[in-house]
Design an enzyme around this catalytic site. Structure first.
Site, mmCIF file in Angstrom:
data_model
loop_
_atom_site.group_PDB
_atom_site.id
_atom_site.type_symbol
_atom_site.label_atom_id
_atom_site.label_comp_id
_atom_site.label_asym_id
_atom_site.label_seq_id
_atom_site.Cartn_x
_atom_site.Cartn_y
_atom_site.Cartn_z
ATOM 1 N N GLU A 206 0.821 -1.216 0.000
ATOM 2 C CA GLU A 206 0.000 0.000 0.000
ATOM 3 C C GLU A 206 0.854 1.264 0.000
ATOM 4 O OE1 GLU A 206 -3.117 -0.061 2.892
ATOM 5 O OE2 GLU A 206 -3.869 -1.982 2.186
ATOM 6 N N LYS A 338 -15.929 -1.437 3.377
ATOM 7 C CA LYS A 338 -15.269 -1.759 2.105
ATOM 8 C C LYS A 338 -16.322 -2.311 1.146
ATOM 9 C CE LYS A 338 -10.802 -3.283 4.037
ATOM 10 N NZ LYS A 338 -10.133 -4.477 4.641
HETATM 11 C C1 2PG Z 1 -7.248 -3.891 5.632
HETATM 12 C C2 2PG Z 1 -6.948 -3.708 4.161
HETATM 13 C C3 2PG Z 1 -6.389 -2.344 3.865
HETATM 14 P P1 2PG Z 1 -6.652 -5.786 2.635
HETATM 15 O O1 2PG Z 1 -6.954 -4.933 6.221
HETATM 16 O O2 2PG Z 1 -7.822 -3.007 6.245
HETATM 17 O O3 2PG Z 1 -5.263 -2.031 4.665
HETATM 18 O O4 2PG Z 1 -6.089 -4.705 3.677
HETATM 19 O O5 2PG Z 1 -7.227 -5.042 1.492
HETATM 20 O O6 2PG Z 1 -5.469 -6.634 2.256
HETATM 21 O O7 2PG Z 1 -7.694 -6.563 3.377
HETATM 22 MG MG MG Z 2 -7.960 -4.230 8.156
#
Ligand code: 2PG
Ligand code: MG
Length: 435
Positions: A206, A338
């Site tokens: 990231e 998300k």
């Molecule tokens: C999280 C995300 C972003 P990932 O765990 O919050 O940092 O990671 O998209 O790999 O789940």
């Molecule tokens: Mg997370």
């Protein structure tokens, strides 16, 4: 408003920030309006997330999305033809019904979320409004408080350190633009410190510096040093936020900190994080314990949730029912939002609204696998989430989002209200910090 019925849905394979295939969808309406969106992809994922459809096999590491693109151009396009994009819930409901699984694994969470977000963009375009304004529908909205990674770790850095995200937040900033400027100073200072220590080894997934540390605490010490070097005492204006992502190294109440060569039970894990909260200016911790450790979430929130925001990510997977239960159990004080965990815009919004209604902080978040798509910024502003997590302060899949938010702040001019400190979710409402 022009004819907002869907004329055409077209999917294609594009590539994400890890060089892996992902799904892009274009939606064209009968009146000519157009929307486009791209599915992101996680690395540290909750088991309750919508599941991406990947081709498997040896080619491209099994990550190809031929079947998911096929689902967009076949079943999804057929199901959505002629539907009115003004009714997002109906469009999303049609995809959910057609998929027929609990986790969207048949048509693919990647196919469905990219289509859902493209439909949302088309609806805004049909009204001639920027997406965030289309979503705000005349309500007053705030520019979110950003949460920005300085060191990457966990699944985003080959587990070089156990903790996944070492981030800063700037609750003392007067505006989003100022928060970015302060973070840029910290990011610069952290790079200089790593260089001087001979530890500058590029960046993690990231964009945060690669964590060449001997212990998880060394990462925290270095972050504090960077905050100081940048001219901030730490704790007030610029503070620390962690995503422990504990599901990656713990389950069944047992946690293995590989770097520190320690095995901890839930109580010891909570004690360790509590000591960190006392020793470092930490104001937010995400997934302090694993997704299967609901009692650990309750215990951690009870112990530290009055001064540290406790965010559920893998634990809540952008699911409204889980958010409601966590709020009732006081198992978290905030929820990460998300879109691709839920799989549709409608379900994403339901999770966010559930969190807001129950007094939780809400953080719209990118994934570790990202693209130039900046939809989440519009969601964070238009839905008045209050907080935004995008990764670090380098790599254009991250900077595109920070820059998009800067433009919105500029567009709002003197009407722009920066969410700042007030957006953080805490246990007690006495400070009046939760809107
Ligand atoms: C999280 C995300 C972003 P990932 O765990 O919050 O940092 O990671 O998209 O790999 O789940
Ligand atoms: Mg997370």
């Amino acid at each position: 408003m022009s004819d907002a019925r869907i004329a055409n849905v077209r999917g294609r394979r594009v590539w994400d920030s890890r060089g892996r295939p992902t799904v892009e969808v274009d939606v064209t309406l009968k009146g000519g309006a157009f929307g486009r969106a791209i599915a992101p992809a996680g690395a540290s994922m909750g088991s309750g997330e919508a599941v991406d459809l990947r081709d498997g096999g040896a080619r491209l590491g099994g990550y190809d999305v031929g079947r998911a693109v096929g689902a967009v151009n076949g079943e999804i396009a057929a199901a959505l033809a002629g539907m009115d994009v003004a009714d997002q819930a109906a469009v999303d409901g049609a995809m959910i019904a057609r998929d027929g699984t609990a986790n969207k694994s048949r048509l693919g969470g990647n196919a469905i979320v990219a289509t859902s977000m493209a439909v949302l963009h088309a609806a805004a375009a049909a009204r001639g409004a920027p997406l965030w304004r289309h979503l705000a529908q005349g309500r007053k909205v705030r520019i979110p408080l950003p949460e920005i990674q300085i060191f990457g770790g966990g699944a985003h850095a080959a587990r070089r350190v156990d903790i996944q995200d070492f981030m800063v937040m700037c609750p003392g900033a007067a505006s989003f633009a100022q928060a970015l400027e302060w973070t840029a100073e910290v990011y610069l200072a952290a790079g200089a410190i790593m260089k001087q220590a001979g530890k500058l080894q590029g960046v993690a997934d990231e964009g945060g510096y690669w964590p060449a540390f001997r212990s998880n605490e060394e990462a925290l010490d270095t972050l504090v040093a960077a905050i100081r070097k940048a001219g901030f005492a730490g704790g007030g204006d610029v503070a620390i936020s962690l995503d422990v992502a504990a599901s990656e190294f713990g389950h069944g109440g047992s946690y293995t900190l590989a770097l520190d060569n320690r095995k901890l039970d839930t109580g010891a894990m909570i004690d360790m994080l509590g000591r960190w909260c006392a020793a470092y200016p930490i104001i937010s911790i995400e997934d302090p314990v694993a997704e299967d450790d609901a009692e650990g979430f309750v215990a951690f929130t009870r112990a530290h949730g009055d001064r540290c925001q406790v965010i559920g990510d893998d634990f809540l997977v952008t699911n409204a029912a889980r958010v409601q239960k966590a709020a009732a159990d006081e198992a978290a004080t905030a929820v990460l939002i998300k879109p691709n965990q839920a799989g549709t815009v409608t379900e994403t919004r339901a999770a966010l609204e559930a969190g807001k209604a129950l007094g939780l902080g809400t953080i719209v978040s990118a994934r570790s696998g990202e693209t130039e798509d900046t939809t989440i910024v519009d969601l964070a502003v238009g839905w008045d989430a209050g907080q935004l997590k995008v990764g670090s302060f380098s790599r254009s899949e991250r900077m595109a989002k920070w820059n998009a938010c800067l433009r919105i702040e500029e567009m709002l001019g003197s009407d722009a209200v920066f969410a700042g400190r007030g957006a953080l979710g805490f246990c007690h409402r006495s400070e009046g910090t939760r809107a």
